[in-house]
Scaffold this active site. Structure first.
Site, PDB file in Angstrom:
ATOM      1  CB  SER A  25      43.031  72.943   1.097  1.00  0.00           C
ATOM      2  OG  SER A  25      42.584  73.784   2.123  1.00  0.00           O
ATOM      3  CB  SER A  73      39.239  71.881   3.557  1.00  0.00           C
ATOM      4  OG  SER A  73      39.138  72.600   4.753  1.00  0.00           O
ATOM      5  CE  LYS A  76      40.106  75.149   0.241  1.00  0.00           C
ATOM      6  NZ  LYS A  76      39.961  76.588   0.433  1.00  0.00           N
ATOM      7  CB  CYS A 110      43.313  78.449  -1.191  1.00  0.00           C
ATOM      8  SG  CYS A 110      43.543  76.977  -0.147  1.00  0.00           S
ATOM      9  CB  SER A 311      36.672  78.317   5.985  1.00  0.00           C
ATOM     10  OG  SER A 311      36.830  78.451   4.591  1.00  0.00           O
ATOM     11  CG  HIS A 316      39.494  75.209   8.273  1.00  0.00           C
ATOM     12  ND1 HIS A 316      40.613  74.448   8.508  1.00  0.00           N
ATOM     13  CD2 HIS A 316      39.426  75.358   6.922  1.00  0.00           C
ATOM     14  CE1 HIS A 316      41.203  74.161   7.356  1.00  0.00           C
ATOM     15  NE2 HIS A 316      40.507  74.699   6.379  1.00  0.00           N
ATOM     16  CG  MET A 320      40.798  78.530   6.222  1.00  0.00           C
ATOM     17  SD  MET A 320      40.124  78.664   7.898  1.00  0.00           S
ATOM     18  CE  MET A 320      39.724  80.402   7.966  1.00  0.00           C
TER      19      MET A 320
END
Length: 398
Positions: A25, A73, A76, A110, A311, A316, A320
């Site tokens: 991420s 991803s 954030k 996360c 996600s 994803h 994650m």
């Protein structure tokens, strides 16, 4: 011709920020003290600021006018400060920013970006400099504010600075970097209730789908595990097989919403739309040969099971970090769907196949007074500063 002098003009403001990759991420990192005063406390101002930084809500789902990368991803944000606890170095707040809706979800962590918290904290003076050796490893104790849990990160130091480059390879990340072992301590959500229903396996009645066997677990992040075969999949699917299928995405969201109610995370199905970050939905299957998104062959003999997870409404591209903790915890407990997909029996680690390759995670489970307990779940990640300086937003954004 427009009279420029009479056009309302709100100057942009500059906010110190760092753009970092952590695991698979990346996000925008802030020191709490660097945020505008109105955004230093949780609330509407903070949410509006972070939405504008990332470039949301964006009906085009591209986040062109912000720092987001238009995937779960890469949409954030992280806010860090010196910890108020004498047992921790840094307080870590994580915000999952919706791409197309005007909200920031603060309901979970996360796990991937957790690997970047230690390096950022050291580089920005949030860890006592006296604890940083010229060469060696710094143990950074992190208080994860969202879930009220401890994370312990082992950050390598070379010549007094965080080591970022190296030869550690992580499937889902293009280039090698320095390895950062991350331990998620007592990862059960809430007051140790790893299984909110009290069962290792439940029958989940999902309208339009039927009754599915499910393992509902709170470890790392609340997760609904189902069997791939029960919903017509093998567990080897890549993103394009699911993310372009609106019916499949609708099915997974329905499963997620009903799982959330069953887990006690929401009281009514209608609330699921405003809680997209948790729970996650993942489907599992026995080990099988497949080709990862990079073209790399993943051999059944090298993995214990296959797992795919969604996600923020999409499959994803890898896994994650928090869901990997859930996988580790569930695999360690005999009788869960994850454990059975891996062949059953007692185990302290598993290697699972995901869309980008494979990942090994470890956890040890103990049954104490009739309740399952996970002391810690461990995995290796990597992290790197991509850019640092200031991010700009219009002054009337929040």
């Amino acid at each position: 011709m427009t009279d420029v002098a009479n056009v309302r003009h709100v100057p942009q403001i500059k906010i110190p920020a760092t753009y970092m990759r952590g695991g698979t991420s990346k996000g925008v990192f802030f020191k709490l003290s660097d945020l505008p005063q109105a955004a230093q406390m949780p609330g509407e101002a903070r949410d509006k600021l972070l939405l504008r930084v990332i470039g949301s809500p964006d009906p085009y789902e591209k986040q062109i006018d912000g720092m987001g990368g238009a995937t779960s991803s890469t949409s954030k944000t992280v806010i860090l400060s010196k910890s108020h606890s004498p047992d921790h170095d840094v307080d870590y707040v994580f915000g999952q920013v919706s791409i197309d809706k005007p909200y920031v979800d603060w309901s979970g962590n996360c796990g991937n970006l957790s690997a970047a918290v230690g390096p950022f904290a050291i580089a920005n003076g949030l860890v006592d400099p006296a604890r940083v050796p010229e060469n060696g490893v710094v143990e950074v104790r992190i208080w994860q504010v969202n879930i009220q849990k401890t994370i312990v990160s082992q950050v390598p130091i070379v010549n007094g600075e965080v080591q970022e480059t190296g030869d550690f390879e992580l499937d889902g990340v293009t280039f090698p970097a320095a390895e950062i072992p991350v331990a998620f301590m007592d990862p059960a959500d809430g007051e140790g209730a790893i299984f909110p229903t009290g069962n290792l396996m439940d029958d989940l009645d999902v309208p339009g789908v039927g009754i599915l066997k499910a393992t509902l677990i709170n470890a790392g992040i609340p997760t609904v595990f189902i069997n791939a075969a029960d919903i017509g999949y093998r567990g080897t699917e890549l993103q394009e097989a699911i993310n372009g299928d609106s019916q499949a995405l609708s099915m997974f969201e329905t499963i997620r919403a009903h799982g959330a109610v069953r887990m006690g995370l929401i009281s009514d199905i209608s609330e699921a739309a405003s809680r997209q970050h948790t729970p996650k939905v993942a489907f599992v299957g026995p080990p099988v040969d497949y080709v990862a998104s990079s073209g790399q062959a993943v051999n059944a003999d090298d993995i214990d099971l296959v797992v795919r997870a969604l996600s923020m409404g999409k499959l994803h591209h890898a896994m994650m970090g928090t869901a990997a903790v859930a996988i580790a915890a569930a695999a360690a407990i005999e009788g869960t769907l994850v454990n059975l997909a891996a062949g059953g029996g007692k185990r302290q680690s598993v290697t699972f196949g995901h869309p980008s390759g494979s990942l090994r995670v470890g956890a040890e489970a103990n049954l104490i007074d009739g309740r399952w307990q996970i002391d810690q779940a461990i995995m290796s990640r990597s992290a790197r500063i991509l850019m640092e300086g200031t991010v700009r937003v219009p002054g009337d954004s929040f």
